[in-house]
Structures are given as C-alpha cells and as structure tokens.
Write a protein that holds these residues in place. Structure first.
Motif, mmCIF file in Angstrom:
data_model
loop_
_atom_site.group_PDB
_atom_site.id
_atom_site.type_symbol
_atom_site.label_atom_id
_atom_site.label_comp_id
_atom_site.label_asym_id
_atom_site.label_seq_id
_atom_site.Cartn_x
_atom_site.Cartn_y
_atom_site.Cartn_z
ATOM 1 N N THR A 149 -6.171 -5.556 0.352
ATOM 2 C CA THR A 149 -5.590 -6.196 1.536
ATOM 3 C C THR A 149 -6.404 -7.413 1.978
ATOM 4 O O THR A 149 -5.867 -8.300 2.660
ATOM 5 N N LEU A 163 0.833 -1.195 0.000
ATOM 6 C CA LEU A 163 0.000 0.000 0.000
ATOM 7 C C LEU A 163 0.873 1.252 0.000
ATOM 8 O O LEU A 163 2.019 1.224 0.440
ATOM 9 N N ARG A 199 3.364 -1.327 3.834
ATOM 10 C CA ARG A 199 3.091 0.052 3.455
ATOM 11 C C ARG A 199 4.400 0.696 3.028
ATOM 12 O O ARG A 199 5.426 0.534 3.684
ATOM 13 N N GLU A 236 -7.250 -0.149 -0.552
ATOM 14 C CA GLU A 236 -7.129 -1.001 0.638
ATOM 15 C C GLU A 236 -8.020 -2.244 0.574
ATOM 16 O O GLU A 236 -7.849 -3.165 1.378
ATOM 17 N N HIS A 294 -3.094 1.672 -3.969
ATOM 18 C CA HIS A 294 -3.589 2.522 -2.889
ATOM 19 C C HIS A 294 -5.001 2.077 -2.488
ATOM 20 O O HIS A 294 -5.644 2.702 -1.662
#
Length: 223
Positions: free
Chosen positions: A206, A38, A214, A203, A201
């Motif tokens: 995830t 990320l 990150r 999320e 970017h």
C-alpha cells in the motif's frame, strides 16, 4: 481510463452451490496509476485480475480496456490485447525451467513476432534494469526466489505493456526481498509510465499505491 469494469461478476458452481468469486464490481483505473487490492486468500482477488487481464470471461458485466468493450471481442483479439498490452506477474513466477533467464524474457516477444535481434536487445536492457545482467544464461533453478521474481518482472515488461497485473508478487519472498521487489516495481512503473494493479495480502504494498481497495467475498471497496 485504461481499465473500467461495470457490474463485473464471475460465478462458479461448486457442487450444488453457486459462488460469486467477483460480485458486481465497478472499478475505474487511470493510466499510469498504481492500484493495490488487499484481501485474504479466497476473497476473489485473483479472479478479478484474471477478468481484467482477459484470461477469464465474466458471467455478467463488462470489462473495458483502453476504451474497448472486451465483451464484444473474439478470443484471438483478446489474446492479442493480452500479449501486446498486458504483463502478468505471478506469485509462483511461472518461469519455464528449461529456458535460460534471457530466453524466458525473450519468449513473450517471440510470441508477438518481434525480430530476434530486437528480442535480445530489449531482454538485456530489462535484465540490467532488474539487476540480473550477470545471470542471463542461468536456468531458473540456479536462481534465488528473489532473482526469479526479478526475471518475472522483466518478462512482464518485455512487450512494453500499458498494464501490469501482479498477483501476490511478494507472496513467496522473505520480508527484505519482498521490500526490494516492491520498490523495484514502483520505480519501473514510474519510469515507464505503466499502470499496475497489485492483488496482495501484503500491506507493505500500500505504500507505493495511489489508490487502495479491499476485497471481501467478491466485493470491492475503496479505502
């Protein structure tokens, strides 16, 4: 480990300044895992993927691929590893506009010297897997953005890679289509035992990752 980086650094000169796009990154990735990196634009995610994918060479440090120290390899050998072992998925798809869907998927196999009849057979199997078996003769401009990303996924899997590098694979997609693509990538990687590193970017990605990192100002930390 399928990928290991040791003190990996990439420095660019911008005017009179030196910018560390990747700064002393140490990373170990097990085969078959899904890794999410990320970070905002400019954090160094794309540069890191390009170093791992042997597109760029580091300023210092090393990249090991499947146990091989790639810093000791010439460009022809690096190209061979890229072609046969690494699949790339880009935010902007990078499909060739003059080729049909099936021709775009066949292209990496042609470059690898796979016979035409095997190219067609595997391309058809992959396009069926991503739900585009009825669109094989369409040009990219005749597809939705979600369909173009599905073609890009099929193309990335064409040479049965050990590793997929996905750079913002949902960046051009709406929320619903992005979720569909995330789930598709997850299922295909599990089914085929492929390792995947996703720079994003978003999320939501995830949720499918085994390990999350990150990235900020070229440095990497595990979450």
């Amino acid at each position: 480990m399928i990928v290991e980086t040791i003190n990996l650094t990439k420095i660019y000169r911008v005017g009179s300044s030196l910018i560390a796009a990747v700064n002393n990154v140490n990373l170990k990735i097990k085969e078959g895992s899904i890794i999410s990196i990320l970070g905002p634009s400019g954090a160094g995610k794309t540069t890191l993927l390009n170093l791992i994918g042997l597109i760029d060479e580091p300023t210092s440090g090393k990249v090991f691929f499947n146990g091989t120290d790639t810093s000791a390899l010439g460009e022809n050998e690096r190209r061979r590893i890229r072609l046969k072992n690494i699949g790339f998925i880009f935010q902007t798809f990078n499909l060739l506009p003059q080729l049909t869907v099936i021709e775009n998927v066949e292209l990496p196999m042609a470059l690898a010297g796979i016979p035409p009849y095997e190219q067609e057979k595997r391309a058809l199997e992959l396009l069926e897997a991503v739900g585009l078996e009825k669109r094989i003769n369409h040009l990219p401009k005749q597809l939705s953005v979600g369909e173009m990303q599905r073609v890009a996924i099929a193309r990335a899997l064409a040479n049965t890679p050990k590793l997929i590098l996905a750079d913002e694979p949902t960046g051009e997609l709406d929320t619903k289509t992005g979720t569909e693509i995330i789930n598709l990538l997850h299922d295909l990687c599990l089914e085929k035992g492929v390792t995947m590193i996703v720079a994003t970017h978003d999320e939501k990605i995830t949720k499918i990752a085994d390990t999350i990192y990150r990235m900020h100002d070229g440095t990497l930390e595990q979450l």
